[in-house]
Structures are given as C-alpha cells and as structure tokens.
Design a protein around this motif. Sequence first.
Motif, PDB file in Angstrom:
ATOM      1  N   THR A   1     179.228 110.543  -0.091  1.00 45.58           N
ATOM      2  CA  THR A   1     180.504 110.269  -1.212  1.00 45.58           C
ATOM      3  C   THR A   1     180.589 108.799  -1.196  1.00 45.58           C
ATOM      4  N   VAL A   2     180.528 108.410   0.012  1.00 42.46           N
ATOM      5  CA  VAL A   2     181.036 106.803   0.492  1.00 42.46           C
ATOM      6  C   VAL A   2     179.797 106.417   0.530  1.00 42.46           C
ATOM      7  N   ILE A   3     178.908 106.517   0.202  1.00 43.32           N
ATOM      8  CA  ILE A   3     177.044 105.479   0.293  1.00 43.32           C
ATOM      9  C   ILE A   3     177.614 104.302  -0.995  1.00 43.32           C
ATOM     10  N   ALA A   4     177.950 104.722  -2.007  1.00 44.18           N
ATOM     11  CA  ALA A   4     178.563 103.598  -2.809  1.00 44.18           C
ATOM     12  C   ALA A   4     179.234 102.428  -2.516  1.00 44.18           C
ATOM     13  N   THR A   5     179.550 102.709  -2.071  1.00 34.76           N
ATOM     14  CA  THR A   5     181.223 102.016  -0.754  1.00 34.76           C
ATOM     15  C   THR A   5     180.154 101.275  -0.048  1.00 34.76           C
ATOM     16  N   ALA A   6     180.007 102.023   1.197  1.00 34.53           N
ATOM     17  CA  ALA A   6     178.813 101.246   2.142  1.00 34.53           C
ATOM     18  C   ALA A   6     177.589 100.366   1.626  1.00 34.53           C
ATOM     19  N   LEU A   7     177.150 100.742   0.411  1.00 40.78           N
ATOM     20  CA  LEU A   7     175.942  99.611   0.403  1.00 40.78           C
ATOM     21  C   LEU A   7     176.517  98.541  -0.784  1.00 40.78           C
ATOM     22  N   ALA A   8     177.947  98.064  -0.773  1.00 41.16           N
ATOM     23  CA  ALA A   8     178.626  96.695  -1.985  1.00 41.16           C
ATOM     24  C   ALA A   8     179.139  96.556  -0.678  1.00 41.16           C
ATOM     25  N   THR A   9     179.522  96.848   0.363  1.00 38.29           N
ATOM     26  CA  THR A   9     180.318  96.322   1.821  1.00 38.29           C
ATOM     27  C   THR A   9     179.576  95.900   2.861  1.00 38.29           C
ATOM     28  N   GLY A  10     178.026  95.619   2.276  1.00 40.73           N
ATOM     29  CA  GLY A  10     177.332  95.454   3.277  1.00 40.73           C
ATOM     30  C   GLY A  10     176.240  95.443   3.231  1.00 40.73           C
ATOM     31  N   GLY A  11     175.551  96.888   2.316  1.00 35.93           N
ATOM     32  CA  GLY A  11     173.949  97.237   2.460  1.00 35.93           C
ATOM     33  C   GLY A  11     173.900  98.035   2.858  1.00 35.93           C
ATOM     34  N   ALA A  12     172.845  98.602   2.888  1.00 39.63           N
ATOM     35  CA  ALA A  12     171.778  99.870   3.926  1.00 39.63           C
ATOM     36  C   ALA A  12     172.223  99.705   4.635  1.00 39.63           C
ATOM     37  N   PRO A  13     171.696  98.265   6.220  1.00 42.33           N
ATOM     38  CA  PRO A  13     171.873  98.389   7.605  1.00 42.33           C
ATOM     39  C   PRO A  13     173.388  98.688   7.773  1.00 42.33           C
ATOM     40  N   CYS A  14     173.908  98.239   7.627  1.00 43.72           N
ATOM     41  CA  CYS A  14     175.747  97.750   7.461  1.00 43.72           C
ATOM     42  C   CYS A  14     175.880  99.657   7.807  1.00 43.72           C
ATOM     43  N   LEU A  15     175.227 100.417   6.878  1.00 44.29           N
ATOM     44  CA  LEU A  15     176.313 102.025   6.648  1.00 44.29           C
ATOM     45  C   LEU A  15     175.637 102.411   8.250  1.00 44.29           C
ATOM     46  N   PHE A  16     174.251 102.170   7.947  1.00 47.54           N
ATOM     47  CA  PHE A  16     173.327 102.729   9.522  1.00 47.54           C
ATOM     48  C   PHE A  16     173.845 102.418  10.433  1.00 47.54           C
ATOM     49  N   PHE A  17     174.045 101.117  10.842  1.00 49.57           N
ATOM     50  CA  PHE A  17     174.694 100.340  12.220  1.00 49.57           C
ATOM     51  C   PHE A  17     176.031 100.664  12.280  1.00 49.57           C
TER      52      PHE A  17
ATOM     53  N   VAL B   1     172.830 101.148 -10.283  1.00 46.28           N
ATOM     54  CA  VAL B   1     172.024 102.362 -10.980  1.00 46.28           C
ATOM     55  C   VAL B   1     173.235 103.422 -10.487  1.00 46.28           C
ATOM     56  N   LEU B   2     173.945 103.265  -9.295  1.00 47.22           N
ATOM     57  CA  LEU B   2     174.568 104.601  -8.824  1.00 47.22           C
ATOM     58  C   LEU B   2     176.004 104.005  -8.659  1.00 47.22           C
ATOM     59  N   LEU B   3     176.425 102.997  -9.350  1.00 47.14           N
ATOM     60  CA  LEU B   3     177.694 102.913 -10.009  1.00 47.14           C
ATOM     61  C   LEU B   3     177.844 103.532 -10.834  1.00 47.14           C
ATOM     62  N   ALA B   4     176.953 103.341 -12.073  1.00 53.51           N
ATOM     63  CA  ALA B   4     176.694 103.147 -13.458  1.00 53.51           C
ATOM     64  C   ALA B   4     176.182 104.975 -13.447  1.00 53.51           C
ATOM     65  N   THR B   5     176.003 105.767 -13.028  1.00 48.49           N
ATOM     66  CA  THR B   5     175.801 107.408 -12.831  1.00 48.49           C
ATOM     67  C   THR B   5     177.219 108.304 -13.328  1.00 48.49           C
ATOM     68  N   PRO B   6     176.997 108.590 -15.222  1.00 47.08           N
ATOM     69  CA  PRO B   6     177.814 109.361 -15.675  1.00 47.08           C
ATOM     70  C   PRO B   6     178.503 110.697 -14.638  1.00 47.08           C
ATOM     71  N   THR B   7     178.466 110.649 -14.122  1.00 44.53           N
ATOM     72  CA  THR B   7     178.611 111.634 -13.255  1.00 44.53           C
ATOM     73  C   THR B   7     179.898 111.563 -11.889  1.00 44.53           C
ATOM     74  N   GLY B   8     180.122 110.043 -11.849  1.00 47.66           N
ATOM     75  CA  GLY B   8     181.008 109.542 -11.255  1.00 47.66           C
ATOM     76  C   GLY B   8     180.660 109.730  -9.304  1.00 47.66           C
ATOM     77  N   PHE B   9     179.991 110.180  -8.631  1.00 45.23           N
ATOM     78  CA  PHE B   9     179.415 110.920  -8.059  1.00 45.23           C
ATOM     79  C   PHE B   9     177.843 109.914  -7.621  1.00 45.23           C
ATOM     80  N   PRO B  10     178.022 109.125  -6.747  1.00 50.39           N
ATOM     81  CA  PRO B  10     176.359 108.512  -6.947  1.00 50.39           C
ATOM     82  C   PRO B  10     175.278 109.430  -6.184  1.00 50.39           C
ATOM     83  N   PHE B  11     176.167 110.327  -5.529  1.00 49.62           N
ATOM     84  CA  PHE B  11     174.921 111.256  -4.717  1.00 49.62           C
ATOM     85  C   PHE B  11     173.897 112.661  -5.427  1.00 49.62           C
ATOM     86  N   MET B  12     174.734 112.759  -6.580  1.00 47.82           N
ATOM     87  CA  MET B  12     174.135 113.425  -7.621  1.00 47.82           C
ATOM     88  C   MET B  12     173.314 112.020  -8.443  1.00 47.82           C
TER      89      MET B  12
END
Length: 512
Positions: free
Chosen positions: A57-73, A298-309
């Motif tokens: 549920t937090v992946i979109a926020t993480a990608l916006a604030t620094g991208g994939a490496p920031c979420l992982f590290f 694409v993740l932010l535009a999902t009609p479900t509101g949940f990028p993981f879906m």
Amino acid sequence: MADSVADPDTKYFATTTDDDDRLAQLGHVQELQRNYSIWSLGSLCLCLMATWEALSTVIATALATGGAPCLFFNLLVSVICTIAIACSLSEVASIYPTAGGQYHWVAALSPPSSRATASWFTGWINVGGQIVLTASAAFAAGLQLQALIILNDDSYVPARWQGLLFYWLILLYAAATNIWGSRILPTANLLSGVLHMAGFLAILVTLGIMAPKNSTSFVFTEVSNSSGWSSDGISWLVGLLSSVYPLLGYDAACHLAEEMPHASRNVPLAMVGSVTVNGVLGIGYCIMLLFSAGTLDVLLATPTGFPFMQIFLDATRSAAGATVMSLVITLTAIAATVAGVTSTSRTVWAFARDKATPFDRYFAYVNHSSHVPVRAVVLITILQMLLGFIYLGNSTAFNAILSMAILGLYTSYLIPIIYFMIHGRPKMAKHEFGFFKMPKSLGLGLNLLSCAWLVLAIIFSTFPTSMPVTAQNMNYSTVVMVGWVVLGGIYYIMLGRKKFEVPMVDREARGF
C-alpha cells in the motif's frame, strides 16, 4: 501505590519461574487466562505488523519520494534498526512482563521525582498510538473491499459513506471476535499467521513468473525524485515513512504478557522473532514488487486507488486472479484489526487497573466467564468508529489522525529505552534481568542505535511527503499528537495525578 508481595527488607525480587508469582511481585494479581502459546502470540504480531502486505500500500508514495532504490534501502535500514529496537524493548519486557508494557517499564525504571508523570504520559501516548494503528488497519481493509468491487465492476462508483460502512463492519467483526470468540483467538491468530506466510509465497511466485519485469538498475540504482522536494536527501528521509509504517505494532506481545505462560521468555521471543521474520519477508517481497511495478503514473491512475491491485492485474491480466491475490492482503488487514483490538484493549484495561483513565473502575473490569476485558474492547471500538465520522467529513483530517501512529508508538518505545539506559542497565544486578539479556556492550550499543533511529523517524515522519505543501498534502500528525497530549495533560492535572497508582512500589524498597 500498588502493594508488593516482596519483603521490603529484601534487596531484590525473590527468584521465581512462576508467572503468577512474578506478576504478584510486580504488584498485580492474575485475572486473565494464559491461553496463548509462543506460536499464536508470534502469529498475532506477524499479522498486526503485516509488513509485506503493508508495503503493497505504500509503494506509490515510496516511488514518488525517491524511487525504487530508496524504498529498498530504507526498508533494509528500517529492518535492522527495528530489530535493535525490538531487542532493546524485549530486554525490559523480560524483566517486567505485564500487560501495561511501556508505561509500566517507565514506572519501574524512573526516579521517584518523575515516576508518576513519565509513566502516565507514556501510557497515554501508547494508547493513542495503538488506537490509530488499529483504526488504520481496519480502514485499509474496508477501502480494499470497496476497491475489489471496482476491480470487478467498472460501473461501480464508490461513495465515501460506503467506505465508512466497510470500515465499521471490520471494527465490529474485530470486537465480536474478541468478545465472543476469545477462546479461539489463539488458534485464529495461528491460522492468520499461516495465511500471512502462505500468501507471501503464492504472490511472490505469481509475480516472479507472470509479471513483466523492470531492470535491475531501476530496482537498485536509479533514483527518481518526484516528490517536489528540491533536496534528494530530504526526499529520501521523508520516504522513511514508507519503511517505518510496515514495521509497527510488535509491542503487542508485551501487552499479552499476562495471557501466556513463561512470559519472561516468550514475550521477547515473539517480539524479536516477529520483527525478524517480517523483516526478511518484507525485503524479499519489496524486491519482487519493485521488479514487477509499472510506471508511477499508471500506479497512481489506477481506478481502485490501490497501486498493488494494478500490479496484480497487470501481472495476471485477470480480474479474478488479481482479486484472489488482493484478498490475501485484505484478509490479513482484517486479522491485523482483530489483533490490534486485542492488544489495545489489554493496554487500556491495564491502564484503568492502575486508575489512570476516566471511569477506571468500570473499564478495569474483566468478564468472569470469558476472562476478557470486554468493556475495554467496547470502548476502543466505539472510539475507532467515531473516528470514521471524521473521514466522512474530511478525509485529510482522518488521514492525519491515522498518521499519528508512528509518533505515538515510536515515542512510547523511545521513553523506556532511555530510562533503561540511564537508570536500569547501569544499576541492575545480573540476576535482576529476565530470560532475555544481552551482553552489556551489545545491549548498550543497540539501545543507542534504537534511540538514534527512533528520533530520526519521529522527526521526518512529521514532514509532508510532497511539495509544494497544500491543505490536502500537509502532514498534520504533529497537530494531532500535540492535541492528544494536551487533552491527556488536562485530564492528568485535573484528576489523573490524584488517583493514578504508579504500578511499582518505591524502587528503593525493591533494590532498584
């Protein structure tokens, strides 16, 4: 003051392995049944934290604030530091295994001059943090159920009041399970733990086989700051929220200390074990999720509101497949709500037992047939349901309240660790420690690391996740936290301090 069974002329606690005797030495009598095993308690903590599920549920926020490496590290650092915090808290929990948890530990470790005030405010802050953490799990589960309808029916137009009803439904289910299903709760938590593990494997394999993959450089090296913060460093630090939230709630084990045998041993094992297992699962899932994630737009535009879906849907190209995968996360969120009600109700009950709450005598009552603090369960359920009206009126204000979970829980972790470093570890004899004891140098090092991480996370959890700041994206968690503390302070000054029974007798009488 609570009475002690310890001889005042004896310097230390009498050595005992009996849980009831130990609880009596801490000033309380056994009222709850010890029905939980190490496995059922560990499963409760696993599902309450729901680390890999929360990462979805937090992946979109993480990608916006620094991208994939920031979420992982960020997650990797967060897991390491959270294990240090769990070890630090477990060492204290092993000495004082009571449902009160953090506020009881502060009372036991603090000097007489600050004991009552420090203990009471620690308990008040911890209760607030637990209430909103449980509410956030119920809210996530409710909105995910609503999102599953969208996933399977393009014509459905979601309404806010419908989301509120889903939220209430989850809370009522959690309350009913805790009140009338108390005898099966340990087994239910164990089964939820199995779902947590099996669901992880099933989704990991599905994404690994079916999802289109991003490049290795995208996952580990490419940084993209879409948050609006001019400084990549600040954006990275703000992104800590994405890795902190999925690792909250492991202190639930200490609040169930009076409901399991060998609590001095099993509570620390459940705390440290659940954080370690969830941390490993979270890191593995994080890597696979980042390899499988589409573009941020694409993740932010999902009609479900949940990028993981959307990720699941892109991987399976089937609404039914994405629904089944998403249900694993939703059902775990429901299990987390049940576990959160269990943990929070025990904290409120213990706080009332020490006359720290309004109407303390009423809420300290334990049902004689079920051995459950039913009134405490009903109280927190009503409070959480009332929060839903805020969501109905203003979702930004409601999210601000939920964001207080990090501030409340992390502050309640920080205070006892500081007291233990200053007044506990240097002054306690070896045999005064519980089953879980770290070597002095290692323990002190982990205490210092814990404090540094807690302070850092507390500070940056108050920052807005994106710039420029507007009324919608402003982080109001500080306002909510200050309001909660001020409300508690008014009650404490007017009534609380006159009746609060600090849950430890004078330290000198106990030799501390």
